[in-house]
Scaffold this active site. Structure first.
Site, PDB file in Angstrom:
ATOM      1  N   GLY A   1      -8.046 -12.535  -5.045  1.00  0.00           N
ATOM      2  CA  GLY A   1      -7.173 -13.848  -4.466  1.00  0.00           C
ATOM      3  C   GLY A   1      -8.033 -14.929  -4.140  1.00  0.00           C
TER       4      GLY A   1
ATOM      5  N   ALA B   1     -14.077 -12.205 -12.715  1.00  0.00           N
ATOM      6  CA  ALA B   1     -15.343 -11.402 -12.727  1.00  0.00           C
ATOM      7  C   ALA B   1     -15.193 -10.167 -13.476  1.00  0.00           C
ATOM      8  CB  ALA B   1     -15.716 -11.153 -11.287  1.00  0.00           C
TER       9      ALA B   1
ATOM     10  N   ASP C   1     -12.654 -20.647 -13.996  1.00  0.00           N
ATOM     11  CA  ASP C   1     -12.772 -19.213 -13.385  1.00  0.00           C
ATOM     12  C   ASP C   1     -13.940 -18.617 -14.541  1.00  0.00           C
ATOM     13  OD1 ASP C   1     -11.295 -19.911 -11.427  1.00  0.00           O
ATOM     14  OD2 ASP C   1     -10.262 -18.238 -11.522  1.00  0.00           O
TER      15      ASP C   1
HETATM   16  O1  PMV Z   1      -7.029 -17.851  -7.827  1.00  0.00           O
HETATM   17  P1  PMV Z   1      -8.302 -17.868  -8.481  1.00  0.00           P
HETATM   18  O2  PMV Z   1      -9.489 -17.673  -8.245  1.00  0.00           O
HETATM   19  O3  PMV Z   1      -7.940 -17.121 -10.028  1.00  0.00           O
HETATM   20  O4  PMV Z   1      -8.495 -19.623  -9.116  1.00  0.00           O
HETATM   21  C1  PMV Z   1      -7.621 -20.226  -9.927  1.00  0.00           C
HETATM   22  C2  PMV Z   1      -7.889 -21.686 -10.255  1.00  0.00           C
HETATM   23  C3  PMV Z   1      -6.681 -22.627 -10.747  1.00  0.00           C
HETATM   24  O5  PMV Z   1      -7.228 -24.095 -10.942  1.00  0.00           O
HETATM   25  C4  PMV Z   1      -5.761 -22.742  -9.926  1.00  0.00           C
HETATM   26  C5  PMV Z   1      -6.441 -22.033 -12.194  1.00  0.00           C
HETATM   27  C6  PMV Z   1      -7.188 -22.163 -13.308  1.00  0.00           C
HETATM   28  O6  PMV Z   1      -6.924 -21.743 -14.232  1.00  0.00           O
HETATM   29  O7  PMV Z   1      -8.175 -23.220 -13.289  1.00  0.00           O
END
Ligand code: PMV
Length: 336
Positions: free
Chosen positions: A119, A126, A168
């Site tokens: 999260g 990854a 990501d």
């Molecule tokens: O929650 P995480 O680490 O998967 O990050 C999501 C990032 C967002 O900008 C909310 C979604 C995206 O695809 O960029």
């Protein structure tokens, strides 16, 4: 033959959520990493060690899964993708299908061990990127980062409920610090001085597969208000990168605080995140904001090096887990 690959976690400094709508995002790769081991086996097996999930599958099943997901993506069936976002094995099968060299289908056993907290850290990306790398190498292909990032992003399509930006997947694949915009792709950033940050983990799982669709719905209902926030976050990211390059950390910190205000307005924050953010600002952080999908997950505080320890203690005192870590680490790689 046994191959091990790994990929780092990532944090977003500026632009989560707005980056989904072709605004600028800035991210950095951080430790810890995921590790994937792949070796020949008489059956095709996927083991998720952290979840004690083990399945045996076939190349036909992998191919069917990939076709199904690519069809849903093409037809923009976001609701159907969101429903699948809890299905870890399905995501891994999709990524394997995307990375596989169809002419080299020898069965294997793939073992996933992730040290990345779930999260906000891009743990899914990854895992997907290191899976794609291991599969490429096992099926006698060269490590191709562009294809790895594409495969990881397809995994994120399920994980994020339909519309990942790609930040990501790019951050964990290429590593270092990146500027990312959907229509322009990624641009690695050279940063002379390391950014001293402290990460605060709320202990509440980030709800990326809910917050991304929530922002999409809010944008459909109230485009004017939402576009204003998204555009302002874009401008903040542009200012952010300028000031990071200049080494003007006070300004970077205040831009992070502004970014957090917009994230609260678009309803992706959480009271626990805000508690950790306040605690770190009171302890001397230059700026702090949530990082990643939000709704829980993690926050990031920018500090002077001499304040990092105090900020970390304040986060712990406010009920979070703190992590003083290195940013800008190497992306996906083969482990020796
Ligand atoms: O929650 P995480 O680490 O998967 O990050 C999501 C990032 C967002 O900008 C909310 C979604 C995206 O695809 O960029």
């Amino acid at each position: 033959m046994e191959i091990t690959s790994s990929a780092p976690a990532k944090v977003i400094l500026f632009g989560e959520h707005s980056v989904v709508y072709d605004k600028l995002g800035i991210a950095g790769a951080v430790n810890p990493r995921t590790n994937i081991t792949i070796k020949e086996n008489n059956k095709l097996k996927i083991c998720l060690s952290d979840y004690k999930e083990n399945i045996t599958t076939t190349f036909d099943e992998i191919s069917c899964t990939l076709n199904k997901i690519e069809k849903l993506q093409k037809e923009r069936k976001y609701q159907d993708l969101k429903v699948l976002s809890g299905n870890r094995i399905l995501m891994i099968k999709t990524v394997i299908g995307k990375a596989l060299n169809k002419k080299e289908c020898r069965p294997f056993e793939l073992k996933i061990k992730s040290n990345i907290h779930i999260g906000g850290f891009g743990s899914g990306s990854a895992i997907f990127a290191s899976t794609a790398a291991a599969v490429q190498l096992f099926s006698r292909q060269k490590l191709d980062k562009q294809k790895i990032a594409e495969a990881a992003n397809l995994g994120d399509t399920i994980c994020h409920g339909g519309t990942p930006s790609g930040i990501d997947a790019s951050a964990v694949t290429y590593g270092g610090y990146i500027e990312f915009q959907k229509s322009r792709g990624l641009n690695p950033i050279q940063i002379k001085n390391k950014l001293p940050v402290v990460i605060g983990i709320t202990g509440i799982p980030a709800k990326t597969s809910e917050t991304v669709p929530h922002v999409r719905e809010l944008k459909e209902k109230n485009p004017e208000k939402m576009n204003k926030h998204l555009n302002e976050m874009h401008n903040i990211a542009i200012e952010g990168i300028k000031n990071i390059k200049k080494g003007n950390m006070e300004k970077v910190g205040s831009l992070m605080n502004e970014n957090q205000n917009h994230l609260e307005q678009i309803e992706v924050s959480h009271s626990k995140l805000e508690k950790l953010i306040s605690a770190s600002l009171n302890a001397g952080a230059l700026g702090a904001k949530l990082s990643g999908g939000g709704g829980g997950g993690i926050m990031i505080a920018l500090c002077r090096p001499e304040d990092q320890e105090r900020v970390a203690q304040a986060i712990e005192k406010a009920g979070g887990t703190s992590l003083i870590t290195e940013m800008g680490v190497e992306g996906v790689r083969k482990e020796l």
